[in-house]
Design a protein around this motif. Structure first.
Motif, mmCIF file in Angstrom:
data_model
loop_
_atom_site.group_PDB
_atom_site.id
_atom_site.type_symbol
_atom_site.label_atom_id
_atom_site.label_comp_id
_atom_site.label_asym_id
_atom_site.label_seq_id
_atom_site.Cartn_x
_atom_site.Cartn_y
_atom_site.Cartn_z
ATOM 1 N N ILE A 43 18.545 40.887 8.937
ATOM 2 C CA ILE A 43 18.034 39.594 8.482
ATOM 3 C C ILE A 43 16.884 39.184 9.399
ATOM 4 O O ILE A 43 17.080 38.935 10.592
ATOM 5 N N LYS A 69 16.911 41.490 4.529
ATOM 6 C CA LYS A 69 16.756 40.143 4.002
ATOM 7 C C LYS A 69 15.635 39.449 4.776
ATOM 8 O O LYS A 69 15.596 39.518 6.007
ATOM 9 N N TYR A 89 22.961 33.551 6.495
ATOM 10 C CA TYR A 89 22.781 34.572 5.467
ATOM 11 C C TYR A 89 23.558 35.851 5.784
ATOM 12 O O TYR A 89 23.545 36.790 4.984
ATOM 13 N N GLU A 313 15.232 39.569 -0.614
ATOM 14 C CA GLU A 313 15.984 40.673 -0.047
ATOM 15 C C GLU A 313 15.675 41.955 -0.781
ATOM 16 O O GLU A 313 15.127 41.941 -1.902
#
Length: 317
Positions: A43, A69, A89, A313
Protein backbone atom coordinates in the motif's frame (compact mmCIF):
# COMPACT_ATOMS: atom_id res chain seq x y z
CA UNK A 1 -5.95 -25.24 -0.91
CA UNK A 2 -4.72 -23.91 2.42
CA UNK A 3 -4.87 -20.14 2.71
CA UNK A 4 -1.54 -18.34 3.06
CA UNK A 5 -1.13 -15.72 5.75
CA UNK A 6 -0.91 -12.25 4.27
CA UNK A 7 1.51 -9.36 4.86
CA UNK A 8 0.44 -5.76 4.22
CA UNK A 9 3.36 -3.42 3.47
CA UNK A 10 2.48 0.18 4.32
CA UNK A 11 4.77 2.75 2.71
CA UNK A 12 4.21 6.51 3.20
CA UNK A 13 5.60 8.35 0.18
CA UNK A 14 6.87 11.92 0.01
CA UNK A 15 8.76 13.20 -3.04
CA UNK A 16 9.79 9.63 -3.84
CA UNK A 17 9.28 9.53 -7.60
CA UNK A 18 12.83 8.26 -8.17
CA UNK A 19 12.96 5.73 -5.34
CA UNK A 20 9.58 4.07 -4.83
CA UNK A 21 10.00 1.74 -7.82
CA UNK A 22 13.22 0.31 -6.35
CA UNK A 23 11.52 -0.14 -2.95
CA UNK A 24 8.66 -2.10 -4.52
CA UNK A 25 11.10 -4.27 -6.48
CA UNK A 26 13.03 -5.11 -3.31
CA UNK A 27 9.83 -6.11 -1.51
CA UNK A 28 8.81 -8.30 -4.44
CA UNK A 29 12.24 -9.96 -4.50
CA UNK A 30 12.26 -10.88 -0.81
CA UNK A 31 8.62 -12.04 -0.88
CA UNK A 32 9.14 -14.28 -3.93
CA UNK A 33 12.40 -15.71 -2.64
CA UNK A 34 12.60 -15.99 1.16
CA UNK A 35 8.98 -15.23 2.16
CA UNK A 36 7.09 -17.18 -0.49
CA UNK A 37 5.02 -18.95 2.17
CA UNK A 38 3.18 -15.62 2.69
CA UNK A 39 0.83 -13.74 0.41
CA UNK A 40 1.30 -9.96 0.34
CA UNK A 41 0.06 -6.54 -0.72
CA UNK A 42 1.86 -3.19 -0.92
CA UNK A 43 0.00 0.00 0.00
CA UNK A 44 1.69 3.18 -1.27
CA UNK A 45 0.36 6.45 0.18
CA UNK A 46 1.30 9.74 -1.44
CA UNK A 47 1.37 12.21 1.44
CA UNK A 48 0.73 15.39 -0.56
CA UNK A 49 4.16 15.39 -2.22
CA UNK A 50 4.89 18.89 -3.56
CA UNK A 51 6.82 17.58 -6.57
CA UNK A 52 3.51 16.59 -8.20
CA UNK A 53 4.90 13.39 -9.74
CA UNK A 54 5.01 10.93 -6.85
CA UNK A 55 1.41 9.78 -7.29
CA UNK A 56 1.99 9.49 -11.06
CA UNK A 57 4.82 7.07 -10.26
CA UNK A 58 2.54 5.15 -7.88
CA UNK A 59 -0.21 4.93 -10.50
CA UNK A 60 2.27 3.54 -13.03
CA UNK A 61 3.34 0.87 -10.53
CA UNK A 62 -0.32 -0.01 -9.88
CA UNK A 63 -0.86 -0.48 -13.63
CA UNK A 64 2.19 -2.68 -14.19
CA UNK A 65 2.49 -4.70 -10.97
CA UNK A 66 0.32 -7.04 -8.92
CA UNK A 67 -0.51 -6.71 -5.24
CA UNK A 68 -0.34 -2.88 -5.25
CA UNK A 69 -2.76 -0.32 -3.78
CA UNK A 70 -2.24 3.39 -4.41
CA UNK A 71 -3.65 6.07 -2.09
CA UNK A 72 -3.38 9.79 -2.80
CA UNK A 73 -3.97 12.14 0.14
CA UNK A 74 -5.51 15.54 -0.56
CA UNK A 75 -2.61 17.34 1.14
CA UNK A 76 0.38 16.68 3.34
CA UNK A 77 -0.84 15.26 6.66
CA UNK A 78 2.53 13.99 7.93
CA UNK A 79 4.10 10.55 8.01
CA UNK A 80 2.09 9.17 10.99
CA UNK A 81 -1.23 10.08 9.34
CA UNK A 82 -0.06 8.62 6.03
CA UNK A 83 0.76 5.35 7.80
CA UNK A 84 -2.67 5.38 9.45
CA UNK A 85 -4.28 5.90 6.03
CA UNK A 86 -2.42 2.86 4.69
CA UNK A 87 -3.40 0.75 7.70
CA UNK A 88 -7.05 1.51 7.00
CA UNK A 89 -6.62 -0.20 3.60
CA UNK A 90 -4.55 -3.11 4.94
CA UNK A 91 -6.15 -6.56 4.79
CA UNK A 92 -3.19 -8.66 5.91
CA UNK A 93 -2.60 -10.81 8.98
CA UNK A 94 0.50 -8.67 9.59
CA UNK A 95 1.49 -5.11 8.74
CA UNK A 96 5.04 -4.07 7.85
CA UNK A 97 5.93 -0.37 7.82
CA UNK A 98 8.99 0.99 6.04
CA UNK A 99 10.39 4.05 4.31
CA UNK A 100 10.09 5.10 0.68
CA UNK A 101 13.70 6.24 0.18
CA UNK A 102 15.53 2.91 0.05
CA UNK A 103 16.94 3.12 3.57
CA UNK A 104 14.70 0.35 4.93
CA UNK A 105 16.42 -3.04 4.46
CA UNK A 106 13.39 -5.07 3.38
CA UNK A 107 15.82 -7.86 2.42
CA UNK A 108 16.24 -8.45 6.18
CA UNK A 109 12.50 -8.88 6.75
CA UNK A 110 12.88 -12.63 7.52
CA UNK A 111 14.85 -11.65 10.65
CA UNK A 112 11.86 -9.63 11.91
CA UNK A 113 9.39 -12.40 11.11
CA UNK A 114 11.51 -14.93 12.95
CA UNK A 115 10.66 -12.99 16.13
CA UNK A 116 6.99 -12.78 15.12
CA UNK A 117 6.98 -16.57 14.76
CA UNK A 118 8.50 -16.82 18.25
CA UNK A 119 5.36 -15.16 19.60
CA UNK A 120 6.06 -11.41 19.68
CA UNK A 121 3.22 -9.06 18.66
CA UNK A 122 5.44 -6.10 17.70
CA UNK A 123 8.95 -6.28 16.28
CA UNK A 124 10.90 -3.06 15.77
CA UNK A 125 14.01 -2.93 13.61
CA UNK A 126 17.01 -1.45 15.40
CA UNK A 127 19.78 0.23 13.47
CA UNK A 128 23.13 -0.60 15.05
CA UNK A 129 24.91 1.89 12.77
CA UNK A 130 22.87 4.77 11.40
CA UNK A 131 23.48 7.06 8.48
CA UNK A 132 25.16 10.38 9.23
CA UNK A 133 22.47 12.63 10.73
CA UNK A 134 22.32 16.26 11.76
CA UNK A 135 22.65 17.25 15.41
CA UNK A 136 18.99 18.27 15.74
CA UNK A 137 17.89 14.88 14.30
CA UNK A 138 19.99 13.13 16.95
CA UNK A 139 18.59 15.37 19.70
CA UNK A 140 15.04 14.88 18.40
CA UNK A 141 15.42 11.09 18.36
CA UNK A 142 16.81 11.10 21.89
CA UNK A 143 13.92 13.29 23.10
CA UNK A 144 11.32 11.05 21.48
CA UNK A 145 12.87 7.92 22.98
CA UNK A 146 13.00 9.47 26.45
CA UNK A 147 9.45 10.78 26.14
CA UNK A 148 8.12 7.39 25.04
CA UNK A 149 9.81 5.66 27.97
CA UNK A 150 8.35 8.10 30.48
CA UNK A 151 4.89 8.76 29.05
CA UNK A 152 3.72 5.53 27.42
CA UNK A 153 5.62 2.94 29.46
CA UNK A 154 7.82 1.86 26.56
CA UNK A 155 9.57 -1.39 27.58
CA UNK A 156 13.08 -0.70 28.81
CA UNK A 157 15.63 -1.00 26.01
CA UNK A 158 13.05 -1.09 23.20
CA UNK A 159 13.91 1.33 20.40
CA UNK A 160 11.14 2.74 18.20
CA UNK A 161 11.88 3.24 14.49
CA UNK A 162 9.99 3.57 11.20
CA UNK A 163 10.61 -0.09 10.27
CA UNK A 164 8.36 -2.49 12.19
CA UNK A 165 6.04 -5.50 12.01
CA UNK A 166 2.79 -5.89 13.96
CA UNK A 167 0.06 -8.49 14.07
CA UNK A 168 -3.45 -7.79 12.81
CA UNK A 169 -5.02 -7.30 16.26
CA UNK A 170 -2.60 -4.41 16.86
CA UNK A 171 -3.56 -2.83 13.52
CA UNK A 172 -7.24 -3.23 14.41
CA UNK A 173 -6.66 -1.30 17.64
CA UNK A 174 -4.55 1.39 15.94
CA UNK A 175 -7.14 2.28 13.31
CA UNK A 176 -9.79 2.80 15.99
CA UNK A 177 -7.95 5.99 16.96
CA UNK A 178 -10.07 8.77 15.41
CA UNK A 179 -8.17 11.97 16.23
CA UNK A 180 -5.99 14.18 14.08
CA UNK A 181 -2.73 13.63 15.96
CA UNK A 182 -1.74 9.94 15.80
CA UNK A 183 1.45 8.88 17.59
CA UNK A 184 2.30 5.49 16.15
CA UNK A 185 4.54 4.32 18.97
CA UNK A 186 1.87 5.13 21.54
CA UNK A 187 -0.86 3.43 19.53
CA UNK A 188 1.15 0.22 19.16
CA UNK A 189 2.37 0.06 22.74
CA UNK A 190 -1.03 0.69 24.28
CA UNK A 191 -2.24 -2.36 22.31
CA UNK A 192 0.65 -4.62 23.33
CA UNK A 193 3.83 -4.61 25.42
CA UNK A 194 4.95 -7.91 23.90
CA UNK A 195 7.63 -6.28 21.76
CA UNK A 196 11.31 -6.64 20.88
CA UNK A 197 14.06 -5.23 18.66
CA UNK A 198 15.98 -6.90 15.84
CA UNK A 199 19.29 -5.48 14.61
CA UNK A 200 19.30 -4.55 10.91
CA UNK A 201 21.53 -2.54 8.58
CA UNK A 202 20.66 1.12 8.03
CA UNK A 203 21.37 2.08 4.44
CA UNK A 204 21.83 5.46 2.83
CA UNK A 205 18.81 6.81 0.97
CA UNK A 206 18.82 6.26 -2.77
CA UNK A 207 18.37 9.97 -3.52
CA UNK A 208 17.24 13.23 -2.00
CA UNK A 209 17.37 14.27 1.64
CA UNK A 210 15.31 13.66 4.75
CA UNK A 211 11.81 15.16 4.76
CA UNK A 212 11.98 15.64 8.53
CA UNK A 213 12.53 19.30 9.31
CA UNK A 214 12.96 20.72 12.80
CA UNK A 215 9.30 21.77 12.67
CA UNK A 216 8.15 18.20 11.91
CA UNK A 217 10.35 16.76 14.65
CA UNK A 218 8.79 19.16 17.16
CA UNK A 219 5.29 18.26 15.94
CA UNK A 220 6.09 14.55 16.34
CA UNK A 221 7.37 15.19 19.86
CA UNK A 222 4.26 17.17 20.77
CA UNK A 223 1.99 14.45 19.38
CA UNK A 224 3.44 11.91 21.75
CA UNK A 225 3.78 14.39 24.62
CA UNK A 226 0.16 15.52 24.66
CA UNK A 227 -1.86 12.69 23.08
CA UNK A 228 -1.23 9.69 25.31
CA UNK A 229 -0.61 10.83 28.86
CA UNK A 230 -1.59 13.39 31.51
CA UNK A 231 1.80 13.07 33.21
CA UNK A 232 2.95 16.49 31.93
CA UNK A 233 -0.03 18.10 33.68
CA UNK A 234 0.82 16.28 36.89
CA UNK A 235 4.42 17.40 36.51
CA UNK A 236 3.16 20.98 36.32
CA UNK A 237 1.46 20.58 39.70
CA UNK A 238 4.64 19.23 41.27
CA UNK A 239 6.74 21.99 39.70
CA UNK A 240 4.28 24.62 40.92
CA UNK A 241 4.62 23.36 44.49
CA UNK A 242 8.42 23.32 44.19
CA UNK A 243 8.52 26.88 42.85
CA UNK A 244 6.24 28.02 45.66
CA UNK A 245 8.48 26.33 48.24
CA UNK A 246 11.60 27.88 46.70
CA UNK A 247 9.94 31.28 46.70
CA UNK A 248 8.91 30.90 50.34
CA UNK A 249 12.39 29.81 51.43
CA UNK A 250 14.00 32.64 49.49
CA UNK A 251 11.62 35.13 51.09
CA UNK A 252 12.44 33.82 54.58
CA UNK A 253 16.17 34.06 53.86
CA UNK A 254 15.79 37.71 52.84
CA UNK A 255 13.71 38.53 55.95
CA UNK A 256 16.17 36.81 58.32
CA UNK A 257 19.15 38.46 56.59
CA UNK A 258 17.51 41.85 56.93
CA UNK A 259 16.75 41.25 60.63
CA UNK A 260 20.32 40.16 61.33
CA UNK A 261 21.90 42.95 59.31
CA UNK A 262 19.76 46.02 58.55
CA UNK A 263 22.42 47.17 56.02
CA UNK A 264 21.61 44.27 53.67
CA UNK A 265 20.09 45.60 50.43
CA UNK A 266 17.19 43.28 49.62
CA UNK A 267 16.06 45.57 46.82
CA UNK A 268 15.09 45.65 43.24
CA UNK A 269 17.40 43.02 41.71
CA UNK A 270 16.25 40.18 44.00
CA UNK A 271 12.58 41.02 43.40
CA UNK A 272 13.07 41.08 39.63
CA UNK A 273 14.99 37.80 39.56
CA UNK A 274 12.22 36.05 41.50
CA UNK A 275 9.53 37.60 39.28
CA UNK A 276 11.29 36.61 36.06
CA UNK A 277 11.72 33.03 37.30
CA UNK A 278 8.12 32.73 38.45
CA UNK A 279 6.62 34.26 35.30
CA UNK A 280 8.87 32.15 33.06
CA UNK A 281 7.64 28.96 34.70
CA UNK A 282 4.05 30.21 34.66
CA UNK A 283 4.03 31.08 30.95
CA UNK A 284 5.68 27.76 30.02
CA UNK A 285 2.98 25.82 31.86
CA UNK A 286 0.22 28.01 30.45
CA UNK A 287 1.53 27.20 26.97
CA UNK A 288 1.48 23.49 27.75
CA UNK A 289 -2.09 23.70 29.03
CA UNK A 290 -2.97 25.62 25.87
CA UNK A 291 -1.52 22.81 23.76
CA UNK A 292 -3.79 20.28 25.49
CA UNK A 293 -6.85 22.53 25.23
CA UNK A 294 -6.13 23.29 21.56
CA UNK A 295 -5.88 19.63 20.67
CA UNK A 296 -9.09 18.87 22.56
CA UNK A 297 -10.80 21.67 20.61
CA UNK A 298 -9.52 20.38 17.27
CA UNK A 299 -10.58 16.82 18.16
CA UNK A 300 -14.08 17.99 19.13
CA UNK A 301 -14.30 19.71 15.76
CA UNK A 302 -13.48 16.32 14.18
CA UNK A 303 -10.43 17.50 12.24
CA UNK A 304 -9.58 14.65 9.83
CA UNK A 305 -6.62 12.38 10.45
CA UNK A 306 -6.23 12.19 6.67
CA UNK A 307 -8.32 12.85 3.54
CA UNK A 308 -8.08 10.46 0.59
CA UNK A 309 -8.33 12.20 -2.79
CA UNK A 310 -7.70 9.21 -5.10
CA UNK A 311 -7.45 5.44 -4.69
CA UNK A 312 -6.69 2.64 -7.09
CA UNK A 313 -5.36 -0.90 -6.97
CA UNK A 314 -3.89 -3.49 -9.27
CA UNK A 315 -6.32 -5.55 -11.31
CA UNK A 316 -5.12 -8.79 -9.67
CA UNK A 317 -5.21 -8.24 -5.89
Amino acid sequence: MERKEKISFVIPCYNSTDTIGSVVQEIKTVMNAEMSNYDYEIILVNDGSPNGTTYDAIREIVKTEKHIKGVNLARNFGQPSAVMAALNYATGDYAVCGDDDGQTPFNELPKLFKKIEEGYDLVEAKYAVREKRSLFRKIGTAMNEGMATWLIAKPKGLELTTYWVVKKFVVDQMIKYPNAYPYLGGLMLRATQNACNVDVTHRERLSGSSGYSLKKMIELWLNGFTSFSVKPLRLMSVAGVLVAVIGFIYGMVIIISKLLDPQVNAGYSSIMSVNLFMFGVLFFFMGLIGEYVGRIYISLNKAPQFVVKDYEESDEM
